[in-house]
Design a protein around this motif. Structure first.
Motif, PDB file in Angstrom:
ATOM      1  N   VAL A 254     -48.790 -11.205  22.672  1.00 32.09           N
ATOM      2  CA  VAL A 254     -50.203 -11.553  22.492  1.00 32.09           C
ATOM      3  C   VAL A 254     -50.493 -11.996  21.056  1.00 32.09           C
ATOM      4  N   VAL A 255     -51.397 -12.966  20.946  1.00 29.91           N
ATOM      5  CA  VAL A 255     -51.840 -13.476  19.642  1.00 29.91           C
ATOM      6  C   VAL A 255     -53.348 -13.701  19.706  1.00 29.91           C
ATOM      7  N   ASN A 256     -53.929 -13.910  18.561  1.00 31.04           N
ATOM      8  CA  ASN A 256     -55.338 -14.304  18.477  1.00 31.04           C
ATOM      9  C   ASN A 256     -55.424 -15.787  18.152  1.00 31.04           C
ATOM     10  N   VAL A 257     -56.342 -16.485  18.832  1.00 33.75           N
ATOM     11  CA  VAL A 257     -56.595 -17.902  18.559  1.00 33.75           C
ATOM     12  C   VAL A 257     -58.051 -18.045  18.141  1.00 33.75           C
ATOM     13  N   GLU A 258     -58.262 -18.643  16.996  1.00 35.99           N
ATOM     14  CA  GLU A 258     -59.611 -18.793  16.453  1.00 35.99           C
ATOM     15  C   GLU A 258     -60.507 -19.521  17.453  1.00 35.99           C
TER      16      GLU A 258
ATOM     17  N   ASP B 132     -53.904 -29.119  19.735  1.00 35.66           N
ATOM     18  CA  ASP B 132     -53.913 -29.693  18.390  1.00 35.66           C
ATOM     19  C   ASP B 132     -55.040 -29.080  17.558  1.00 35.66           C
ATOM     20  N   GLY B 133     -54.687 -28.614  16.373  1.00 36.20           N
ATOM     21  CA  GLY B 133     -55.671 -28.050  15.455  1.00 36.20           C
ATOM     22  C   GLY B 133     -55.932 -26.573  15.621  1.00 36.20           C
ATOM     23  N   ALA B 134     -55.275 -25.920  16.559  1.00 34.00           N
ATOM     24  CA  ALA B 134     -55.506 -24.493  16.796  1.00 34.00           C
ATOM     25  C   ALA B 134     -55.100 -23.670  15.582  1.00 34.00           C
ATOM     26  N   VAL B 135     -55.859 -22.606  15.329  1.00 32.23           N
ATOM     27  CA  VAL B 135     -55.569 -21.668  14.245  1.00 32.23           C
ATOM     28  C   VAL B 135     -55.203 -20.333  14.893  1.00 32.23           C
ATOM     29  N   ILE B 136     -53.984 -19.874  14.648  1.00 34.11           N
ATOM     30  CA  ILE B 136     -53.409 -18.761  15.403  1.00 34.11           C
ATOM     31  C   ILE B 136     -53.002 -17.640  14.455  1.00 34.11           C
ATOM     32  N   THR B 137     -53.273 -16.408  14.871  1.00 37.99           N
ATOM     33  CA  THR B 137     -52.831 -15.227  14.134  1.00 37.99           C
ATOM     34  C   THR B 137     -51.874 -14.443  15.011  1.00 37.99           C
TER      35      THR B 137
END
Length: 579
Positions: free
Chosen positions: A59-63, A78-83
């Motif tokens: 699991v991850v977080n996506v803005e 495209d352009g996703a910001v992922i933690t």
């Protein structure tokens, strides 16, 4: 007809943990992260199969997206910001590991997976120091499935083994038996000892599925891993001999990415052991070479040994006889006279991406398991049509074959002509080729081969609107009296119909031998045999006049079906003479 479409992939850019990463449209978040050396933990993910998504460790977080996302199956945009890591994600993964460890037997000291166990590693990684809750444990007896043993008490239900059984080997022998906390893996074909279950056991992250012959024999950390290549099937795939005190205990592989044939997985005990140098036998061997006119040999030799034999021929004029390799050599030479290439143009990767596959003249499940695996991948991933043309139906591939075309044994030339006429009918051909096909007596060929014209029409219709075709041909064609003419007919299909054609080499190193040696047809004079019968025999198989090293006792190379030269390394010491 055409090959797989070559569409320029669209590049996308994402930001993962502050790092700008490039990927291709259609890649998952996990794939892009791994390609950019960013760690995301997993327990069920296996690169060589479709995402399983059972463990939820990835699991991850996506803005801009609420909640946690499964990175293994979520396509990146495209352009996703992922933690990939923060306190919330860590706690989620830690709780998952706590659930995995509920009632897990504390038998790491004797477990065969201990020391290379994902559960051990992740338990320490996420600081799970104890079990805070429990559940009533149902009875879970150990099951012996022949080649492998299954301990459901150790199983974490990651489903990797099921996916390999279904998507890769195609034996479809194991399934998930759902039952909540009592869920387990079930052998649905218990009456058949599928050797390919070894591939399912190889991907088990814990000690639930293990090779029966290896169980409780030694500890994983005591074994020295020696990389080498398969000496059996001609597939050229990697093997890793696991050795302790001069003994091979098992063969493994990098199961995340690769798969073994069953022969290499379990047929590792062929070393020529306990051999010393016999001076008298050596002198008899020298005399045999001085008086011989021919060297007969099998294709179970390395490229270097083949080169030595070729040099001996050039220096002393020996005839070189290797029947299987010679038949394949003649076939490929005739094939190349049409295509202008030294080898067939096909490859296994394109085979696995095909939407339609035709198999002609080979018992593919037995002759070359690696090719069968890739056909199975095409069937499972792309719903590929698979037409199997052979005198005998094969029960082992019935689950993927969509059309079985039976022909009379010995009529392979007629079948090849019918196939060429069917597949090239709508292609743009030179006039001479078109005229040759038009001159074929289709009715007579159909009658002689027992292949109905309606069967060929059905085959042609099944290919309509399909993109990406493969044709796999095998040993029945190479040994045919008219093999060279068959080769030219098959070559026309590659050249003008755009098929991904694979001419499966005979087992062993027949491809390497055929490329290195100038092979002959007839024996002259007395013979020296090398791993083959002769008036004087040099053998790694035992029972010869002078012992030689086996392929797991020498440094060297082989040439596999992938058309790559692959290494051999010494797994077991050898003290005798070498070629």
């Amino acid at each position: 007809m055409s090959d797989v479409r070559n569409i320029e992939p669209k590049t996308i850019s994402v930001t993962i943990d502050g790092k700008t990463c490039q990927g291709v449209f259609g890649d998952t978040i996990l794939e892009i992260a791994r390609a950019n050396d960013i760690y995301i933990p997993t327990m069920c993910y296996l690169t060589k199969v479709m995402p399983i998504a059972s463990c939820r460790m990835c699991v991850v977080n996506v803005e801009g997206v609420e909640g946690m996302i499964l990175s293994c199956q979520e396509k990146a945009t495209d352009g996703a910001v992922i933690t990939t890591n923060n306190a919330e994600l860590y706690k989620e993964r830690q709780n998952i590991m706590k659930l995995y460890n509920v009632n897990h037997p504390l038998e790491c000291g004797v477990c065969d997976q201990s020391g290379e166990c994902d559960l051990q590693n992740k338990t320490m990684e996420f600081d799970v120091a104890g079990q805070n809750f429990t559940a009533r444990e149902p009875s879970r007896p150990v099951q012996n499935w022949g080649t492998v043993s299954y301990d459901p008490a150790l199983c974490i239900m990651c489903e990797k083994c099921v996916r390999v059984s279904t998507e890769i080997t195609g034996d479809e022998a194991i399934k998930v038996k759902f039952g909540g906390y009592s869920s387990t893996i079930e052998n649905v074909k218990p009456d058949t000892d599928h050797k390919t279950l070894g591939e399912a056991a190889a991907v088990c992250p814990v000690g639930a599925l293990v090779d029966t012959g290896f169980k409780y024999t030694t500890n994983a950390w005591e074994l020295q891993k020696i990389p080498s290549s398969c000496p059996h099937c001609g597939g050229g795939h990697e093997v890793i001999y696991e050795v302790k005190q001069g003994k091979i205990y098992r063969v493994s592989n990098n199961a995340e990415f690769t798969t073994l044939c069953s022969a290499s997985r379990y047929g590792f005990d062929f070393a020529n052991e306990g051999i010393s140098k016999d001076q008298a036998a050596f002198q008899r061997a020298v005399h045999a070479f001085e008086t011989a006119g021919t060297i007969c040999f099998s294709s179970q030799i390395s490229n270097e040994e083949a080169l030595i034999l070729q040099k001996l021929k050039e220096e002393r004029g020996y005839k070189l006889i290797s029947h299987e390799a010679r038949a394949y050599q003649k076939f490929i030479q005739a094939y190349g006279s049409i295509t202008g290439k030294s080898l067939y143009g096909g490859d296994l990767e394109r085979l696995s991406r095909s939407r339609a596959v035709i198999v002609l003249g080979t018992r593919i499940n037995d002759d070359t398991p690696m090719v069968k695996y890739h056909i199975n991948m095409a069937s499972k991933w792309n719903r590929a049509r698979v037409a199997y043309m052979h005198p005998i139906e094969d029960c082992h591939i019935q689950n993927i074959v969509t059309q079985f075309i039976k022909y009379e044994a010995g009529s392979e030339e007629g079948v090849a002509a019918l196939l060429a006429e069917t597949l090239l009918k709508t292609c743009d051909l030179p006039e001479s080729v078109r005229q040759t096909l038009n001159d074929l007596d289709i009715g007579n060929l159909s009658a002689e081969s027992n292949v109905g014209e309606e069967e060929l029409e059905a085959l042609a219709k099944s290919l309509i609107k399909k993109v990406g075709y493969s044709l796999v041909v095998g040993a029945d064609l190479y040994t045919h009296p008219r093999a060279e003419n068959i080769a030219k007919l098959i070559a026309l299909i590659e050249k003008y119909a755009g098929f991904n054609v694979i001419c499966v080499p005979p087992a062993g190193n027949a491809l390497g031998v055929s490329l290195i040696c100038d092979l002959d047809e007839a024996i002259e004079g007395s013979t020296v045999g090398y791993n083959a019968e002769g008036d004087f025999t040099l053998s790694a198989l035992g029972g010869g006049d002078l012992d030689m090293p086996a392929l797991n006792q020498q440094e060297g190379t082989l040439t596999g079906i992938t058309k790559r030269v692959v290494p051999l390394n010494v797994a077991v010491d050898y003290e005798g003479y070498v070629l």
